[in-house]
Design a protein around this motif. Structure first.
Motif, mmCIF file in Angstrom:
data_model
loop_
_atom_site.group_PDB
_atom_site.id
_atom_site.type_symbol
_atom_site.label_atom_id
_atom_site.label_comp_id
_atom_site.label_asym_id
_atom_site.label_seq_id
_atom_site.Cartn_x
_atom_site.Cartn_y
_atom_site.Cartn_z
ATOM 1 N N LEU A 27 0.869 -1.180 0.000
ATOM 2 C CA LEU A 27 0.000 0.000 0.000
ATOM 3 C C LEU A 27 0.899 1.221 0.000
ATOM 4 C CD1 LEU A 27 -2.679 1.623 0.473
ATOM 5 C CD2 LEU A 27 -2.262 1.310 2.920
ATOM 6 N N ILE A 28 0.596 2.175 -0.876
ATOM 7 C CA ILE A 28 1.292 3.456 -0.846
ATOM 8 C C ILE A 28 0.297 4.473 -0.313
ATOM 9 C CG2 ILE A 28 2.571 5.215 -2.104
ATOM 10 C CD1 ILE A 28 3.137 3.085 -4.264
ATOM 11 N N ARG A 29 0.598 5.019 0.856
ATOM 12 C CA ARG A 29 -0.281 6.005 1.478
ATOM 13 C C ARG A 29 -0.201 7.342 0.752
ATOM 14 N NH1 ARG A 29 1.099 5.020 7.790
ATOM 15 N NH2 ARG A 29 -0.220 3.197 8.102
ATOM 16 N N ARG A 30 -1.165 8.171 1.037
ATOM 17 C CA ARG A 30 -1.240 9.502 0.423
ATOM 18 C C ARG A 30 0.002 10.338 0.709
ATOM 19 N NH1 ARG A 30 -3.208 14.794 0.647
ATOM 20 N NH2 ARG A 30 -4.540 15.283 -1.131
ATOM 21 N N ASP A 31 0.626 10.120 1.866
ATOM 22 C CA ASP A 31 1.824 10.884 2.231
ATOM 23 C C ASP A 31 3.103 10.318 1.622
ATOM 24 O OD1 ASP A 31 2.398 8.617 3.740
ATOM 25 O OD2 ASP A 31 2.395 9.651 5.664
ATOM 26 N N GLY A 32 2.999 9.278 0.773
ATOM 27 C CA GLY A 32 4.159 8.695 0.110
ATOM 28 C C GLY A 32 4.797 7.543 0.858
ATOM 29 N N THR A 33 4.256 7.168 2.018
ATOM 30 C CA THR A 33 4.792 6.043 2.780
ATOM 31 C C THR A 33 4.403 4.727 2.100
ATOM 32 O OG1 THR A 33 4.596 7.278 4.845
ATOM 33 C CG2 THR A 33 4.806 4.892 5.032
ATOM 34 N N THR A 100 11.147 14.498 -5.865
ATOM 35 C CA THR A 100 10.137 13.624 -5.263
ATOM 36 C C THR A 100 10.671 12.967 -3.991
ATOM 37 O OG1 THR A 100 10.774 11.586 -6.391
ATOM 38 C CG2 THR A 100 9.248 13.079 -7.580
ATOM 39 N N ASN A 101 9.786 12.284 -3.309
ATOM 40 C CA ASN A 101 10.153 11.565 -2.088
ATOM 41 C C ASN A 101 11.115 10.407 -2.341
ATOM 42 O OD1 ASN A 101 7.777 10.442 -3.374
ATOM 43 N ND2 ASN A 101 7.565 9.082 -1.626
ATOM 44 N N VAL A 102 11.340 10.024 -3.596
ATOM 45 C CA VAL A 102 12.340 9.015 -3.927
ATOM 46 C C VAL A 102 13.533 9.650 -4.652
ATOM 47 C CG1 VAL A 102 10.783 7.021 -3.888
ATOM 48 C CG2 VAL A 102 11.112 8.298 -6.022
ATOM 49 N N ASP A 103 13.694 10.957 -4.440
ATOM 50 C CA ASP A 103 14.840 11.736 -4.932
ATOM 51 C C ASP A 103 14.988 11.773 -6.446
ATOM 52 O OD1 ASP A 103 15.548 12.521 -2.363
ATOM 53 O OD2 ASP A 103 16.815 10.750 -2.062
ATOM 54 N N LYS A 104 13.881 11.688 -7.165
ATOM 55 C CA LYS A 104 13.898 11.907 -8.612
ATOM 56 C C LYS A 104 13.606 13.382 -8.856
ATOM 57 C CE LYS A 104 14.442 7.645 -9.888
ATOM 58 N NZ LYS A 104 15.699 7.196 -10.406
ATOM 59 N N CYS A 105 14.392 14.009 -9.727
ATOM 60 C CA CYS A 105 14.165 15.413 -10.071
ATOM 61 C C CYS A 105 13.508 15.474 -11.445
ATOM 62 C CB CYS A 105 15.469 16.193 -10.060
ATOM 63 S SG CYS A 105 16.135 16.362 -8.396
ATOM 64 N N VAL A 106 12.420 16.215 -11.519
ATOM 65 C CA VAL A 106 11.631 16.307 -12.744
ATOM 66 C C VAL A 106 11.342 17.772 -13.025
ATOM 67 C CG1 VAL A 106 9.446 15.677 -13.834
ATOM 68 C CG2 VAL A 106 10.570 14.065 -12.304
ATOM 69 N N THR A 107 11.594 18.200 -14.257
ATOM 70 C CA THR A 107 11.328 19.567 -14.669
ATOM 71 C C THR A 107 9.960 19.640 -15.328
ATOM 72 O OG1 THR A 107 13.687 19.987 -14.986
ATOM 73 C CG2 THR A 107 12.155 21.479 -16.096
ATOM 74 N N ALA A 108 9.100 20.499 -14.803
ATOM 75 C CA ALA A 108 7.760 20.671 -15.385
ATOM 76 C C ALA A 108 7.887 21.249 -16.790
ATOM 77 C CB ALA A 108 6.913 21.586 -14.508
ATOM 78 N N GLY A 109 7.068 20.743 -17.690
ATOM 79 C CA GLY A 109 7.074 21.205 -19.076
ATOM 80 C C GLY A 109 6.170 20.307 -19.902
ATOM 81 N N PRO A 110 6.351 20.299 -21.218
ATOM 82 C CA PRO A 110 5.468 19.512 -22.086
ATOM 83 C C PRO A 110 5.420 18.022 -21.750
ATOM 84 C CG PRO A 110 6.832 20.989 -23.398
ATOM 85 C CD PRO A 110 7.327 21.076 -21.979
ATOM 86 N N GLU A 111 6.552 17.426 -21.373
ATOM 87 C CA GLU A 111 6.587 16.001 -21.034
ATOM 88 C C GLU A 111 6.120 15.735 -19.604
ATOM 89 O OE1 GLU A 111 7.566 13.421 -23.164
ATOM 90 O OE2 GLU A 111 7.477 15.006 -24.670
ATOM 91 N N HIS A 112 6.180 16.762 -18.763
ATOM 92 C CA HIS A 112 5.864 16.623 -17.337
ATOM 93 C C HIS A 112 4.948 17.770 -16.900
ATOM 94 C CE1 HIS A 112 8.924 13.541 -17.178
ATOM 95 N NE2 HIS A 112 9.758 14.372 -17.770
#
Length: 187
Positions: A27-33, A100-112
């Motif tokens: 289960l992945i909780r709303r808080d990312g746990t 993110t909570n799993v240390d992925k960096c994502v740049t907002a834009g057309p793909e994101h």
């Protein structure tokens, strides 16, 4: 390499489908746990490993899938949480990067893209960031946490989107609405 060719090469020439494992006790909780059999997974490395094989099927259900096995899991909201934001530039040149909570960096834009959903009862806005595609039309997203959303709102500026006056932010050359401007629709 095509997906089918990749499966054949992984299986020594014969195409293999992952073994169906049914419902998995995650289960992945709303808080990312992340929970396994009701207990939080304490090691971040394990959460990162599981999150790397997380996808969505054509019906929008979440699953963990490796070349050998796949099974469905429960997710309360979005499987990830955007916990931090950095930015550079301003206006149309602005770039917003989320961690993110799993240390992925994502740049907002057309793909994101950033999208806002509203709670049916309270009308509270809930912001999301698209991280990657699922198997069908349902993407894998991160819910932008409240503190990060307030930072986003602080960068917002008035704009027009689909003929409506909105408050929004620029990133990666795109304008993302955070909501209608108050008083819009009044004459």
């Amino acid at each position: 390499m095509s997906e089918g060719a990749e499966q054949r090469s992984l299986a020594g020439g014969a195409a293999r489908c992952p073994k169906e494992c049914g419902e998995l006790p995650f289960l992945i909780r709303r808080d990312g746990t992340w929970l396994y059999k009701g207990s939080p997974i304490q090691r971040k490395e394990m959460v990162c490993l599981f999150s790397s094989v997380l996808t969505r099927d054509e019906a929008g259900r979440y699953m963990l899938e490796t070349p050998a096995e796949r099974g469905w899991i429960e997710v309360e909201d979005a499987p990830f949480v955007a916990v931090e934001m950095s930015w550079k530039g301003h206006g149309r040149e602005q770039v917003l990067c989320f961690r993110t909570n799993v240390d992925k960096c994502v740049t907002a834009g057309p793909e994101h893209p950033i999208r806002i959903a509203h709670d049916l009862l309270s009308c509270e806005p809930t912001p999301y960031l698209r991280l990657r595609d699922g198997k069908g039309r349902y993407p894998i997203e991160a819910r932008i946490n409240r503190a990060t959303y307030y930072e986003l709102v602080a960068l917002a500026e008035p704009g027009m989107l689909h003929g409506r006056k909105v408050l929004g932010v620029w990133s990666g050359g795109m304008f993302f609405s955070l909501g209608d401007l108050p008083g819009c629709g009044e004459d």
